[in-house]
Motif scaffolding. Structure first.
Motif, PDB file in Angstrom:
ATOM      1  N   THR A 165     131.942 114.513 -22.351  1.00  0.00           N
ATOM      2  CA  THR A 165     133.322 114.874 -22.667  1.00  0.00           C
ATOM      3  C   THR A 165     133.462 115.196 -24.149  1.00  0.00           C
ATOM      4  O   THR A 165     134.135 116.166 -24.528  1.00  0.00           O
ATOM      5  CB  THR A 165     134.275 113.735 -22.270  1.00  0.00           C
ATOM      6  OG1 THR A 165     134.147 113.476 -20.861  1.00  0.00           O
ATOM      7  CG2 THR A 165     135.718 114.101 -22.582  1.00  0.00           C
ATOM      8  N   GLU A 166     132.829 114.391 -24.995  1.00  0.00           N
ATOM      9  CA  GLU A 166     132.918 114.616 -26.435  1.00  0.00           C
ATOM     10  C   GLU A 166     132.200 115.901 -26.842  1.00  0.00           C
ATOM     11  O   GLU A 166     132.673 116.621 -27.719  1.00  0.00           O
ATOM     12  CB  GLU A 166     132.326 113.416 -27.178  1.00  0.00           C
ATOM     13  CG  GLU A 166     133.168 112.151 -27.076  1.00  0.00           C
ATOM     14  CD  GLU A 166     132.530 110.964 -27.778  1.00  0.00           C
ATOM     15  OE1 GLU A 166     131.344 111.084 -28.198  1.00  0.00           O
ATOM     16  OE2 GLU A 166     133.194 109.929 -27.912  1.00  0.00           O
ATOM     17  N   ARG A 167     131.060 116.196 -26.202  1.00  0.00           N
ATOM     18  CA  ARG A 167     130.337 117.420 -26.554  1.00  0.00           C
ATOM     19  C   ARG A 167     131.148 118.649 -26.161  1.00  0.00           C
ATOM     20  O   ARG A 167     131.291 119.587 -26.930  1.00  0.00           O
ATOM     21  CB  ARG A 167     128.965 117.430 -25.880  1.00  0.00           C
ATOM     22  CG  ARG A 167     128.077 118.576 -26.332  1.00  0.00           C
ATOM     23  CD  ARG A 167     126.675 118.452 -25.748  1.00  0.00           C
ATOM     24  NE  ARG A 167     126.653 118.649 -24.291  1.00  0.00           N
ATOM     25  CZ  ARG A 167     125.551 118.590 -23.560  1.00  0.00           C
ATOM     26  NH1 ARG A 167     124.384 118.315 -24.142  1.00  0.00           N
ATOM     27  NH2 ARG A 167     125.605 118.789 -22.255  1.00  0.00           N
ATOM     28  N   GLY A 168     131.657 118.648 -24.945  1.00  0.00           N
ATOM     29  CA  GLY A 168     132.643 119.641 -24.530  1.00  0.00           C
ATOM     30  C   GLY A 168     132.199 121.087 -24.524  1.00  0.00           C
ATOM     31  O   GLY A 168     133.017 121.975 -24.734  1.00  0.00           O
ATOM     32  N   THR A 169     130.926 121.357 -24.277  1.00  0.00           N
ATOM     33  CA  THR A 169     130.470 122.733 -24.189  1.00  0.00           C
ATOM     34  C   THR A 169     130.200 123.103 -22.733  1.00  0.00           C
ATOM     35  O   THR A 169     129.947 122.230 -21.890  1.00  0.00           O
ATOM     36  CB  THR A 169     129.179 122.946 -25.008  1.00  0.00           C
ATOM     37  OG1 THR A 169     128.141 122.094 -24.491  1.00  0.00           O
ATOM     38  CG2 THR A 169     129.407 122.611 -26.468  1.00  0.00           C
ATOM     39  N   GLY A 170     130.230 124.414 -22.434  1.00  0.00           N
ATOM     40  CA  GLY A 170     129.907 124.867 -21.082  1.00  0.00           C
ATOM     41  C   GLY A 170     130.711 124.136 -20.025  1.00  0.00           C
ATOM     42  O   GLY A 170     131.947 124.068 -20.079  1.00  0.00           O
ATOM     43  N   THR A 177     117.275 115.399 -18.660  1.00  0.00           N
ATOM     44  CA  THR A 177     117.392 115.855 -17.268  1.00  0.00           C
ATOM     45  C   THR A 177     118.552 116.841 -17.165  1.00  0.00           C
ATOM     46  O   THR A 177     119.270 117.090 -18.136  1.00  0.00           O
ATOM     47  CB  THR A 177     117.617 114.670 -16.310  1.00  0.00           C
ATOM     48  OG1 THR A 177     117.425 115.097 -14.962  1.00  0.00           O
ATOM     49  CG2 THR A 177     119.022 114.094 -16.447  1.00  0.00           C
ATOM     50  N   SER A 178     118.726 117.383 -15.997  1.00  0.00           N
ATOM     51  CA  SER A 178     119.864 118.249 -15.698  1.00  0.00           C
ATOM     52  C   SER A 178     120.762 117.556 -14.691  1.00  0.00           C
ATOM     53  O   SER A 178     120.277 116.958 -13.726  1.00  0.00           O
ATOM     54  CB  SER A 178     119.394 119.586 -15.114  1.00  0.00           C
ATOM     55  OG  SER A 178     118.618 120.294 -16.043  1.00  0.00           O
ATOM     56  N   TYR A 179     122.059 117.613 -14.903  1.00  0.00           N
ATOM     57  CA  TYR A 179     123.034 117.180 -13.912  1.00  0.00           C
ATOM     58  C   TYR A 179     123.579 118.433 -13.234  1.00  0.00           C
ATOM     59  O   TYR A 179     123.775 119.466 -13.881  1.00  0.00           O
ATOM     60  CB  TYR A 179     124.208 116.452 -14.581  1.00  0.00           C
ATOM     61  CG  TYR A 179     123.939 115.047 -15.060  1.00  0.00           C
ATOM     62  CD1 TYR A 179     122.741 114.393 -14.774  1.00  0.00           C
ATOM     63  CD2 TYR A 179     124.898 114.370 -15.806  1.00  0.00           C
ATOM     64  CE1 TYR A 179     122.523 113.101 -15.219  1.00  0.00           C
ATOM     65  CE2 TYR A 179     124.693 113.072 -16.250  1.00  0.00           C
ATOM     66  CZ  TYR A 179     123.502 112.438 -15.964  1.00  0.00           C
ATOM     67  OH  TYR A 179     123.286 111.160 -16.402  1.00  0.00           O
ATOM     68  N   TYR A 180     123.858 118.335 -11.950  1.00  0.00           N
ATOM     69  CA  TYR A 180     124.482 119.458 -11.256  1.00  0.00           C
ATOM     70  C   TYR A 180     124.922 119.053  -9.860  1.00  0.00           C
ATOM     71  O   TYR A 180     124.440 118.065  -9.296  1.00  0.00           O
ATOM     72  CB  TYR A 180     123.533 120.656 -11.158  1.00  0.00           C
ATOM     73  CG  TYR A 180     122.238 120.394 -10.411  1.00  0.00           C
ATOM     74  CD1 TYR A 180     122.135 120.551  -9.032  1.00  0.00           C
ATOM     75  CD2 TYR A 180     121.094 119.991 -11.098  1.00  0.00           C
ATOM     76  CE1 TYR A 180     120.951 120.317  -8.354  1.00  0.00           C
ATOM     77  CE2 TYR A 180     119.899 119.754 -10.434  1.00  0.00           C
ATOM     78  CZ  TYR A 180     119.829 119.917  -9.069  1.00  0.00           C
ATOM     79  OH  TYR A 180     118.651 119.677  -8.402  1.00  0.00           O
ATOM     80  N   ALA A 181     125.824 119.844  -9.328  1.00  0.00           N
ATOM     81  CA  ALA A 181     126.206 119.757  -7.917  1.00  0.00           C
ATOM     82  C   ALA A 181     125.702 121.018  -7.229  1.00  0.00           C
ATOM     83  O   ALA A 181     125.769 122.114  -7.802  1.00  0.00           O
ATOM     84  CB  ALA A 181     127.715 119.639  -7.765  1.00  0.00           C
ATOM     85  N   ASP A 199     130.489 120.863 -19.439  1.00  0.00           N
ATOM     86  CA  ASP A 199     130.406 119.424 -19.718  1.00  0.00           C
ATOM     87  C   ASP A 199     131.571 118.652 -19.111  1.00  0.00           C
ATOM     88  O   ASP A 199     131.386 117.554 -18.569  1.00  0.00           O
ATOM     89  CB  ASP A 199     130.364 119.178 -21.226  1.00  0.00           C
ATOM     90  CG  ASP A 199     129.016 119.512 -21.841  1.00  0.00           C
ATOM     91  OD1 ASP A 199     128.051 119.737 -21.080  1.00  0.00           O
ATOM     92  OD2 ASP A 199     128.928 119.548 -23.082  1.00  0.00           O
ATOM     93  N   GLY A 200     132.777 119.222 -19.212  1.00  0.00           N
ATOM     94  CA  GLY A 200     133.948 118.524 -18.677  1.00  0.00           C
ATOM     95  C   GLY A 200     133.861 118.293 -17.184  1.00  0.00           C
ATOM     96  O   GLY A 200     133.974 117.158 -16.717  1.00  0.00           O
ATOM     97  N   PRO A 201     133.674 119.363 -16.386  1.00  0.00           N
ATOM     98  CA  PRO A 201     133.525 119.171 -14.940  1.00  0.00           C
ATOM     99  C   PRO A 201     132.340 118.270 -14.576  1.00  0.00           C
ATOM    100  O   PRO A 201     132.405 117.507 -13.601  1.00  0.00           O
ATOM    101  CB  PRO A 201     133.309 120.597 -14.423  1.00  0.00           C
ATOM    102  CG  PRO A 201     133.990 121.469 -15.426  1.00  0.00           C
ATOM    103  CD  PRO A 201     133.766 120.788 -16.742  1.00  0.00           C
ATOM    104  N   THR A 202     131.262 118.330 -15.357  1.00  0.00           N
ATOM    105  CA  THR A 202     130.109 117.473 -15.089  1.00  0.00           C
ATOM    106  C   THR A 202     130.469 116.012 -15.295  1.00  0.00           C
ATOM    107  O   THR A 202     130.134 115.150 -14.463  1.00  0.00           O
ATOM    108  CB  THR A 202     128.931 117.866 -16.005  1.00  0.00           C
ATOM    109  OG1 THR A 202     128.587 119.227 -15.775  1.00  0.00           O
ATOM    110  CG2 THR A 202     127.715 116.997 -15.739  1.00  0.00           C
ATOM    111  N   ALA A 203     131.154 115.715 -16.392  1.00  0.00           N
ATOM    112  CA  ALA A 203     131.591 114.342 -16.644  1.00  0.00           C
ATOM    113  C   ALA A 203     132.524 113.856 -15.542  1.00  0.00           C
ATOM    114  O   ALA A 203     132.436 112.699 -15.091  1.00  0.00           O
ATOM    115  CB  ALA A 203     132.278 114.255 -18.009  1.00  0.00           C
ATOM    116  N   ASN A 204     133.413 114.733 -15.081  1.00  0.00           N
ATOM    117  CA  ASN A 204     134.337 114.351 -14.018  1.00  0.00           C
ATOM    118  C   ASN A 204     133.598 113.996 -12.738  1.00  0.00           C
ATOM    119  O   ASN A 204     133.944 113.036 -12.039  1.00  0.00           O
ATOM    120  CB  ASN A 204     135.330 115.477 -13.749  1.00  0.00           C
ATOM    121  CG  ASN A 204     136.299 115.688 -14.894  1.00  0.00           C
ATOM    122  OD1 ASN A 204     136.506 114.790 -15.713  1.00  0.00           O
ATOM    123  ND2 ASN A 204     136.898 116.868 -14.975  1.00  0.00           N
TER     124      ASN A 204
END
Length: 215
Positions: free
Chosen positions: A189-194, A101-105, A196-201
């Motif tokens: 967080t571990e993948r850390g591309t694009g 799936t895709s995560y997004y705001a 990913d960080g803000p998405t995990a947050n």
């Protein structure tokens, strides 16, 4: 924009805080003239009380459409990432059977657009935008009769978008078990591309507020 119950904003403060946190670039969508496709314009914007402020070049094709139909949509997206299927496989399910799936705001504003052509009104619109984007004031005065902005004002038109509806979506699997969401945030967080960080947050922030989803 389709919004599942578990993806909806928890309150107005949630999307307002997200917009204020540096999300000041989006897509202006206007209806095309008869027989033409809609026009979509990427642009920065500024929030001014209940309105959005934009300016565009005078030759832009968007003006003809807005003069006919001032109903527009402005969409802001961010904190997005692709989530692989194996990450979403439930207990006892083969990882390859997991569905990605895709995560997004996303925050979508429905607006009534008013074109700003008066020179002083345009200057004031630019001043408000510069207060947001260059709060240190490290720019020349924006005055109708002073360079460099005075001579450039005829080349732009302003847009004041009066917001009539706001639809906000935070798609982070909030209906899934707490353990799965926590693990997905870790993987992001571990993948850390694009992004990913803000998405995990965002996922962890929603997790803290919602906990176990209850319809």
């Amino acid at each position: 924009m389709f919004i599942q119950p578990w993806d909806a904003a928890l309150d107005d403060a949630e999307w307002r805080t997200w917009i204020a946190d540096g999300h000041d670039f989006g897509l202006l969508s206007v209806n095309g003239l008869l027989g033409q496709a809609p026009i979509v314009v990427p642009t920065h914007f500024t929030v001014d009380n209940a309105d959005l402020l934009i300016h565009l070049a005078r030759p832009h094709p968007v003006w003809k459409t807005i003069e006919v139909d001032p109903n527009v949509t402005f969409t802001v997206t961010g904190a997005y990432a692709f989530v692989p299927g194996p990450w979403r496989a439930g207990p006892g399910t083969p990882p390859t059977d997991g569905v990605p799936t895709s995560y997004y705001a996303a925050v979508q504003f429905t607006c009534q657009a008013t074109i700003v052509d008066d020179p002083e009104a345009k200057a004031e619109l630019l001043r408000r935008q510069m207060t947001h984007f260059q709060p240190d004031g490290d720019h020349a005065p924006i005055e109708v009769d002073r360079p460099p902005y005075g001579r450039m004002l005829p080349g732009i038109r302003g847009l004041r978008l009066a917001v009539t509806e706001v639809r906000a979506k935070f798609k982070y699997d909030d209906h899934k078990p707490v353990e799965q969401r926590t693990d997905t945030a870790r993987r992001l967080t571990e993948r850390g591309t694009g992004l990913d960080g803000p998405t995990a947050n965002q996922q962890l922030r929603r997790l803290e507020r919602i906990g176990t989803w209850k319809p």
